[in-house]
Write a protein that holds these residues in place. Sequence first.
Motif, mmCIF file in Angstrom:
data_model
loop_
_atom_site.group_PDB
_atom_site.id
_atom_site.type_symbol
_atom_site.label_atom_id
_atom_site.label_comp_id
_atom_site.label_asym_id
_atom_site.label_seq_id
_atom_site.Cartn_x
_atom_site.Cartn_y
_atom_site.Cartn_z
ATOM 1 N N GLY A 135 8.463 16.867 3.659
ATOM 2 C CA GLY A 135 9.119 17.471 4.807
ATOM 3 C C GLY A 135 10.505 16.904 5.039
ATOM 4 O O GLY A 135 10.947 15.960 4.377
ATOM 5 N N THR A 136 11.197 17.456 6.005
ATOM 6 C CA THR A 136 12.557 17.022 6.300
ATOM 7 C C THR A 136 12.605 15.839 7.252
ATOM 8 O O THR A 136 13.662 15.239 7.433
ATOM 9 C CB THR A 136 13.371 18.182 6.909
ATOM 10 N N GLN A 137 11.466 15.504 7.884
ATOM 11 C CA GLN A 137 11.400 14.400 8.826
ATOM 12 C C GLN A 137 10.226 13.484 8.484
ATOM 13 O O GLN A 137 9.225 13.936 7.926
ATOM 14 C CB GLN A 137 11.237 14.923 10.265
ATOM 15 N N PRO A 138 10.316 12.188 8.826
ATOM 16 C CA PRO A 138 9.196 11.273 8.568
ATOM 17 C C PRO A 138 7.926 11.756 9.257
ATOM 18 O O PRO A 138 7.967 12.196 10.406
ATOM 19 C CB PRO A 138 9.685 9.948 9.160
ATOM 20 N N PRO A 139 6.773 11.695 8.583
ATOM 21 C CA PRO A 139 5.535 12.278 9.129
ATOM 22 C C PRO A 139 5.030 11.610 10.401
ATOM 23 O O PRO A 139 4.570 12.306 11.310
ATOM 24 C CB PRO A 139 4.533 12.135 7.989
ATOM 25 N N LEU A 140 5.081 10.283 10.496
ATOM 26 C CA LEU A 140 4.577 9.625 11.699
ATOM 27 C C LEU A 140 5.420 10.001 12.913
ATOM 28 O O LEU A 140 4.883 10.276 13.995
ATOM 29 C CB LEU A 140 4.558 8.105 11.517
ATOM 30 N N ALA A 141 6.723 10.015 12.738
ATOM 31 C CA ALA A 141 7.601 10.394 13.839
ATOM 32 C C ALA A 141 7.381 11.852 14.235
ATOM 33 O O ALA A 141 7.377 12.201 15.427
ATOM 34 C CB ALA A 141 9.063 10.163 13.439
ATOM 35 N N THR A 142 7.169 12.696 13.251
ATOM 36 C CA THR A 142 6.946 14.116 13.523
ATOM 37 C C THR A 142 5.673 14.328 14.333
ATOM 38 O O THR A 142 5.663 15.064 15.326
ATOM 39 C CB THR A 142 6.866 14.890 12.201
ATOM 40 N N TYR B 124 -2.160 4.319 5.901
ATOM 41 C CA TYR B 124 -1.520 5.129 6.932
ATOM 42 C C TYR B 124 -0.231 4.475 7.439
ATOM 43 O O TYR B 124 0.714 5.169 7.837
ATOM 44 C CB TYR B 124 -2.479 5.336 8.110
ATOM 45 N N ARG B 125 -0.195 3.156 7.435
ATOM 46 C CA ARG B 125 0.965 2.420 7.944
ATOM 47 C C ARG B 125 2.169 2.543 7.024
ATOM 48 O O ARG B 125 3.257 2.076 7.361
ATOM 49 C CB ARG B 125 0.571 0.961 8.186
ATOM 50 N N ASN B 126 1.983 3.170 5.876
ATOM 51 C CA ASN B 126 3.086 3.396 4.939
ATOM 52 C C ASN B 126 3.514 4.863 4.863
ATOM 53 O O ASN B 126 4.323 5.212 3.996
ATOM 54 C CB ASN B 126 2.687 2.904 3.548
ATOM 55 N N LEU B 127 3.020 5.696 5.745
ATOM 56 C CA LEU B 127 3.356 7.114 5.657
ATOM 57 C C LEU B 127 4.863 7.361 5.741
ATOM 58 O O LEU B 127 5.425 8.121 4.937
ATOM 59 C CB LEU B 127 2.629 7.901 6.750
ATOM 60 N N ASP B 128 5.533 6.740 6.710
ATOM 61 C CA ASP B 128 6.975 6.948 6.820
ATOM 62 C C ASP B 128 7.717 6.274 5.671
ATOM 63 O O ASP B 128 8.731 6.791 5.189
ATOM 64 C CB ASP B 128 7.494 6.427 8.160
ATOM 65 N N ARG B 129 7.239 5.115 5.227
ATOM 66 C CA ARG B 129 7.880 4.454 4.083
ATOM 67 C C ARG B 129 7.710 5.299 2.824
ATOM 68 O O ARG B 129 8.627 5.393 1.998
ATOM 69 C CB ARG B 129 7.279 3.057 3.878
ATOM 70 N N ASN B 130 6.559 5.917 2.654
ATOM 71 C CA ASN B 130 6.370 6.811 1.510
ATOM 72 C C ASN B 130 7.386 7.944 1.536
ATOM 73 O O ASN B 130 7.910 8.356 0.495
ATOM 74 C CB ASN B 130 4.952 7.389 1.518
ATOM 75 N N TRP B 131 7.627 8.464 2.737
ATOM 76 C CA TRP B 131 8.607 9.538 2.887
ATOM 77 C C TRP B 131 9.983 9.054 2.421
ATOM 78 O O TRP B 131 10.715 9.779 1.737
ATOM 79 C CB TRP B 131 8.642 9.989 4.355
ATOM 80 N N TYR C 63 0.816 -1.216 0.000
ATOM 81 C CA TYR C 63 0.000 0.000 0.000
ATOM 82 C C TYR C 63 0.850 1.266 0.000
ATOM 83 O O TYR C 63 0.427 2.310 0.506
ATOM 84 C CB TYR C 63 -0.939 -0.002 1.210
ATOM 85 N N THR C 64 2.054 1.215 -0.570
ATOM 86 C CA THR C 64 2.876 2.421 -0.627
ATOM 87 C C THR C 64 2.345 3.373 -1.688
ATOM 88 O O THR C 64 1.543 2.996 -2.562
ATOM 89 C CB THR C 64 4.338 2.093 -0.961
ATOM 90 N N ILE C 65 2.813 4.595 -1.651
ATOM 91 C CA ILE C 65 2.376 5.587 -2.628
ATOM 92 C C ILE C 65 2.771 5.167 -4.036
ATOM 93 O O ILE C 65 2.072 5.481 -5.010
ATOM 94 C CB ILE C 65 2.944 6.984 -2.290
ATOM 95 N N LEU C 66 3.854 4.395 -4.179
ATOM 96 C CA LEU C 66 4.249 3.933 -5.504
ATOM 97 C C LEU C 66 3.278 2.884 -6.032
ATOM 98 O O LEU C 66 2.973 2.853 -7.233
ATOM 99 C CB LEU C 66 5.671 3.368 -5.472
ATOM 100 N N HIS C 67 2.760 2.027 -5.150
ATOM 101 C CA HIS C 67 1.721 1.089 -5.572
ATOM 102 C C HIS C 67 0.450 1.843 -5.990
ATOM 103 O O HIS C 67 -0.183 1.515 -6.993
ATOM 104 C CB HIS C 67 1.370 0.124 -4.441
ATOM 105 N N LEU C 68 0.080 2.847 -5.208
ATOM 106 C CA LEU C 68 -1.164 3.570 -5.462
ATOM 107 C C LEU C 68 -1.086 4.368 -6.756
ATOM 108 O O LEU C 68 -2.042 4.393 -7.544
ATOM 109 C CB LEU C 68 -1.480 4.479 -4.278
ATOM 110 N N VAL C 69 0.050 5.013 -6.995
ATOM 111 C CA VAL C 69 0.249 5.710 -8.266
ATOM 112 C C VAL C 69 0.282 4.700 -9.411
ATOM 113 O O VAL C 69 -0.282 4.938 -10.489
ATOM 114 C CB VAL C 69 1.536 6.552 -8.232
ATOM 115 N N GLY C 70 0.917 3.550 -9.169
ATOM 116 C CA GLY C 70 0.955 2.505 -10.185
ATOM 117 C C GLY C 70 -0.429 2.033 -10.580
ATOM 118 O O GLY C 70 -0.680 1.711 -11.756
#
Length: 313
Positions: free
Chosen positions: A125-132, A229-236, A67-74
């Motif tokens: 952003g400069t930092q992963p979103p979930l961590a931020t 949502y579980r791929n937010l940091d991986r998308n980053w 479910y990464t953004i690359l899969h979704l764009v694909g």
Amino acid sequence: MVDVNGVRLHIAEQGSGPLVVLLHGFPESWHSWQHQFGPLADAGFRVVAPDQRGYGRSDHPEDVDAYTILHLVGDVVGLIHALGEEKAYVVGHDWGAPVAWHTALLRPDLVLGVAGLSVPPPFRGTQPPLATMAKRFDGRFYWNYFSRPGVADVELGKDPRTTLRKIFFWGSGDSPDAGTGKQPLVDPERGWLATMPDPEVLPDWFTEEDLDALTESFSKGFTGALNWYRNLDRNWELTAAWHGAVVTPRALYVYGDRDVVPAFPGTPELIAKLPDLMPHLWRAPLKLTGCGHWTQQERPHEVNEALIDFLRA
């Protein structure tokens, strides 16, 4: 049903002409665009709205990494080609907006124009979103809650109809918290839904029949949708190569002044800067007075008029 990018997607379709792909958000389905099909088709466009992967009658891959953004764009790229087209206009709402924006960012050669509702264009952003967000809100931001495996799945899936009724009212312009800037934080003991009001009467724009259709679309549960949502940091991590890049196709952004998303930290400042940041923003961001998060459902006439003007231009 259409086979694309290793999954089967359910689509709704109407009209003929240049292709317009409509991408729904969370927790929705193709049905969220019901008010757009007729007007856009009558305006001379071929309108297609999929249930995106993990939603409705489309495939629900079990692997979170699917479910990464690359899969979704694909999926969008594959859908355009599977429909026999070379290019398309891409429109997204909520989570569908980042998919639309990233399709334009990663494959501008396929995108005739891009429009986003509620969620503005992506500026990494400069930092992963979930961590931020975990640091800013002590782990209580709903993104962080959704990212915990199995937890929100159980809460939201216990009574899907009540879950959806609460979320749709909470996010709407009719909610008592709408427009206050109050962030969507989760009670660590009681969950996300505990503090949401449960309306006795639905808003005029959201009928019992709409709720029936939406509830049916989540008969397989919420896990597929939550995996986004579980791929937010991986998308980053995956989009590092596009850090600092901008969306170059002609673009439109529409949002409600009572929507919680444009009030997320840093987002009001981003929206104010969009005319300077976006080289081909068609017009200044369109702010709909009194509108909450469910943009095209709460304000269908204004959204349709803006979309048709934009597509024709």
